[in-house]
Enzyme design. Structure first.
Site, PDB file in Angstrom:
ATOM      1  N   ASP A 145     -64.673  -9.296  34.005  1.00 51.26           N
ATOM      2  CA  ASP A 145     -65.250  -8.943  35.302  1.00 51.26           C
ATOM      3  C   ASP A 145     -66.572  -8.190  35.186  1.00 51.26           C
ATOM      4  O   ASP A 145     -67.317  -8.103  36.154  1.00 51.26           O
ATOM      5  CB  ASP A 145     -64.259  -8.080  36.099  1.00 51.26           C
ATOM      6  CG  ASP A 145     -63.035  -8.869  36.512  1.00 51.26           C
ATOM      7  OD1 ASP A 145     -63.162 -10.102  36.687  1.00 51.26           O
ATOM      8  OD2 ASP A 145     -61.951  -8.277  36.655  1.00 51.26           O
ATOM      9  N   THR A 156     -63.593  -6.599  29.600  1.00 51.59           N
ATOM     10  CA  THR A 156     -63.186  -7.282  30.833  1.00 51.59           C
ATOM     11  C   THR A 156     -64.175  -8.377  31.169  1.00 51.59           C
ATOM     12  O   THR A 156     -65.384  -8.169  31.104  1.00 51.59           O
ATOM     13  CB  THR A 156     -63.057  -6.322  32.036  1.00 51.59           C
ATOM     14  OG1 THR A 156     -62.882  -7.122  33.213  1.00 51.59           O
ATOM     15  CG2 THR A 156     -64.286  -5.454  32.230  1.00 51.59           C
ATOM     16  N   MET A 208     -63.523 -16.202  39.378  1.00 51.57           N
ATOM     17  CA  MET A 208     -62.906 -14.888  39.363  1.00 51.57           C
ATOM     18  C   MET A 208     -63.907 -13.805  39.791  1.00 51.57           C
ATOM     19  O   MET A 208     -65.118 -14.015  39.768  1.00 51.57           O
ATOM     20  CB  MET A 208     -62.330 -14.597  37.987  1.00 51.57           C
ATOM     21  CG  MET A 208     -61.005 -15.321  37.738  1.00 51.57           C
ATOM     22  SD  MET A 208     -60.328 -14.895  36.123  1.00 51.57           S
ATOM     23  CE  MET A 208     -58.652 -15.533  36.241  1.00 51.57           C
ATOM     24  N   GLY A 234     -56.058  -8.352  31.334  1.00 48.81           N
ATOM     25  CA  GLY A 234     -56.339  -9.779  31.142  1.00 48.81           C
ATOM     26  C   GLY A 234     -57.078 -10.021  29.838  1.00 48.81           C
ATOM     27  O   GLY A 234     -58.039  -9.329  29.533  1.00 48.81           O
ATOM     28  N   ASN A 284     -60.898  -0.928  33.558  1.00 47.12           N
ATOM     29  CA  ASN A 284     -60.841   0.399  34.180  1.00 47.12           C
ATOM     30  C   ASN A 284     -59.401   0.891  34.383  1.00 47.12           C
ATOM     31  O   ASN A 284     -59.155   2.092  34.407  1.00 47.12           O
ATOM     32  CB  ASN A 284     -61.656   0.470  35.478  1.00 47.12           C
ATOM     33  CG  ASN A 284     -61.494  -0.767  36.331  1.00 47.12           C
ATOM     34  OD1 ASN A 284     -60.519  -1.512  36.146  1.00 47.12           O
ATOM     35  ND2 ASN A 284     -62.409  -1.001  37.244  1.00 47.12           N
ATOM     36  N   ARG A 322     -62.905  -9.923  41.744  1.00 43.84           N
ATOM     37  CA  ARG A 322     -62.249  -9.394  42.938  1.00 43.84           C
ATOM     38  C   ARG A 322     -63.185  -8.474  43.719  1.00 43.84           C
ATOM     39  O   ARG A 322     -63.382  -8.640  44.904  1.00 43.84           O
ATOM     40  CB  ARG A 322     -60.993  -8.649  42.508  1.00 43.84           C
ATOM     41  CG  ARG A 322     -60.127  -8.172  43.639  1.00 43.84           C
ATOM     42  CD  ARG A 322     -58.866  -7.556  43.093  1.00 43.84           C
ATOM     43  NE  ARG A 322     -57.933  -8.571  42.629  1.00 43.84           N
ATOM     44  CZ  ARG A 322     -57.374  -8.594  41.425  1.00 43.84           C
ATOM     45  NH1 ARG A 322     -57.669  -7.693  40.535  1.00 43.84           N
ATOM     46  NH2 ARG A 322     -56.514  -9.546  41.109  1.00 43.84           N
TER      47      ARG A 322
END
EC number: 2.7.1.90
Lengths: 422, 422
Positions: free
Chosen positions: B140, B138, B183, B14, B110, B185
């Site tokens: 994240d 990322t 966002m 992403g 990752n 996960r």
């Protein structure tokens, strides 16, 4: 005794990024009339505050407070979506009378204009001397007469910056179709504003094309076959598509499944659901013919929701100026004896954007909706014309500045690769 | 002959708002080694570009181009989510060999670290001399070892500005509960960052409280009963609630209904659907006990979607600096002979935020996820601690500046109003 008393400010309907600028404009101009406007009161949560006598004294706040609050999104006084019932009208005038309210500034959209009219009619019946002005405010930009509505410029800036970045994000992938659902129930002004993203790009590949590539407006009949055909043509041309859809398209799909609650004015709730986007993504996944050598089809849908009108720090300067102007000019007009009118913005002719104010009859605004004129919609009915850009660019105040690489490919040396399925 | 050849840049997974800053960092530093790095090539759409020999010559772009592209969101080289299969590995080395690629910069999360490892193992088998460095990227923020991941600071800035404005928007209404799905996960870093909105407010009423009021993280067990109890308690205290939920909560609800497609790395698609938000809104509408004298319950859910990582012009300066730094230091490290490692950011001790870089073994990163430590989650497990703010504030780089009115109520004169139902 001269006509004097307290002024009341009512913020109504959905907030905008600049609704508090109009409040700041009122506060600023009312200082010029200390012997006529004795105090400025705020209705705490709109008509609810009037009915329940929850009024805020705004007069003693320092001017610096208004500067800070003017730059913050959301309705600082609290908003409401209440249509006055007959019994409410009695109460409203009890409260007006008890608090010596002689001037009302009703800041809202076409529903608020309707409420202002009902209050005026009741005032006439009672022979209660009061002046009422409506100040335009709606991100939907759908009020009649006025050049634009304060609130719209900021949402135009926000959605164009979002779509500009989203299109580059989408461009990062092969076979990628992205759908963005934006606000706009009856009018496509917000959806159209995403096209401003196209003005921000440079350096993009020749065979590529900046998004949004397709825009669907409530003003145009939505036809699933044409939609799929448009998406297919865009995919065939550039291998991807960034699509914008006004939420009002849901009405045309004639499906109850898209609509939620209904408010006191009869408006169905469309924004707070991903259903329309999911539906259209499903349509595309089922029907688009794509080149699988670039991988699977990537089809995503986002519904931009309430953040369109409220991202902190992203208001348009022009929009802030418009909102402040209708507030301060509202005070000057009401002091000149004006009543039962809406303050309008009038764009001056000439190369450089400039707006002045005027007034129009409330009747021309209440319950009416200004749609996008046909001349601002392209002939394929999936985008906008230069006339729209000329109209909207100064309101958004800035175009997103983004850049993409124009790649220089290295000459291939090897034979083509055929990737095994495992 | 000295070790020399071409360098290859791969952007993977992403995109972020600053992924191109790392590319700009590579381009900038590689100019220092003209006799070792002969050319810098870009893989057009990540591994797809390698497999299909779609390579871009980046060396002759002017430095000003990189400055412009660095400030644009999206992967300028194109991205992909491809896990190399055995047959792919043969092809990759055919391409590397044909184009004299001796240095690889793999910019990703990752999953990319895992792909970089597979390529390394194949290189060893073939005794192909190549140096590979992984550059963290990322939104994240879930890569091990590094203080933070480039991409996270910008999304932290974006979501905190969105939630700050959204909370003021929500505050404009009575009985209003707003859910925002962000966002994340497996890790709650993005959801947690929305708490930065709380640092931007001043002038708010004493009995009020700035949002987000409740934050649900994937690190914590999600229990519907506790959720409803938290919302009820917040409503009872301040009459409304702004809630943030990480999309990963959907996994815990154990429902297939929330998940969509699965990519080549086995990640289910959660972001592009409003289903989780709709589900939670439905739960609240069904269960919340509210004061109906303020009107109906207003419960709305937005799913922020892809715009979190891509709004044009909203990148965090710290984040841009971090991304540029890992790019340029990646070049210096690889020139020192380093390989099979990830460039990490190391926060220096002291009052003022400062990061330097180091390296860690790829094995410590690949397929692993850094969750939020317990010490950054509050004891009610629905918010963050000061330790989190100390960590995240410098990365977001700015707090939203917003203000609200502290109302001075007018003394009531009339009897209470009881609004008839019609």
């Amino acid at each position: 005794m001269p006509f004097q008393g307290n002024a009341l400010v009512i913020q109504s309907g959905g907030p905008t990024a600049v609704i508090n600028q109009s409040l700041a404009g009122i506060m600023n101009a009312s200082r010029d009339y200390p012997n006529v406007i004795l105090k400025v009161l705020g209705a705490y949560h709109g008509l609810h505050g009037v009915l329940y006598e929850n009024l805020i004294d705004l007069s003693h706040e320092e001017s610096n407070t208004w500067k800070l609050i003017a730059n913050s999104p959301g309705a600082a006084l609290g908003s409401a979506r209440i249509k006055p019932r007959n019994s409410d009208l009695d109460r409203i005038f009890e409260v007006f009378s008890a608090h010596n309210i002689k001037f009302v500034f009703y800041n809202g959209g076409n529903d608020s204009a309707e409420a202002a009219q009902l209050i005026r009619e009741e005032a006439n019946r009672r022979q209660y001397a009061i002046r009422i002005l409506h100040l335009p405010k709606t991100i939907d930009n759908d009020l009649m007469v006025t050049d634009h509505c304060p609130g719209y410029g900021s949402v135009a800036k926000v959605v164009s910056h979002i779509i500009a970045g989203d299109d580059l994000d989408n461009r990062s992938f092969f076979n990628s179709v992205k759908i963005n659902v934006v606000m706009g129930r009856h009018a496509g002004w917000i959806a159209a504003a995403t096209a401003i993203a196209k003005k921000g790009h440079i350096d993009i590949e020749d065979h590529d094309e900046v998004g949004p590539h397709l825009i669907y407006l409530p003003e145009v009949e939505f036809n699933e076959k044409k939609f799929l055909n448009d998406v297919q043509k865009t995919y065939n041309r550039i291998g991807r598509a960034t699509i914008v859809v006004a939420e009002g398209i849901a009405d045309q799909l004639g499906e109850e499944k898209f609509a939620g609650e209904v408010d006191e004015f009869g408006n169905a709730l469309l924004s707070s659901s991903g259903k329309l986007g999911d539906y259209l993504a499903h349509l595309i996944k089922k029907n688009l013919v794509y080149n699988s050598s670039f991988g699977k089809l990537r089809c995503r849908a986002d519904t931009l929701g309430y953040l369109q009108r409220s991202i902190a720090g992203m208001a348009s300067q022009t929009d802030q100026d418009s909102a402040f102007l209708v507030g301060s000019m509202g005070v000057h007009y009401i002091m000149q004896g004006e009543t039962d009118k809406m303050v309008t913005l009038v764009r001056m002719p000439g190369q450089t954007y400039k707006c002045e104010t005027s007034l129009c009859d409330l009747k021309l605004v209440a319950q009416k909706t200004k749609l996008m004129p046909r001349s601002m919609i392209n002939k394929d009915e999936n985008g906008v014309t230069e006339e729209f850009f000329n109209y909207a660019l100064p309101l958004a105040g800035s175009v997103p500045e983004i850049h993409a690489l124009k790649p220089q490919y290295i000459k291939k040396i090897l034979l083509d690769y055929v990737r095994p399925s495992k």
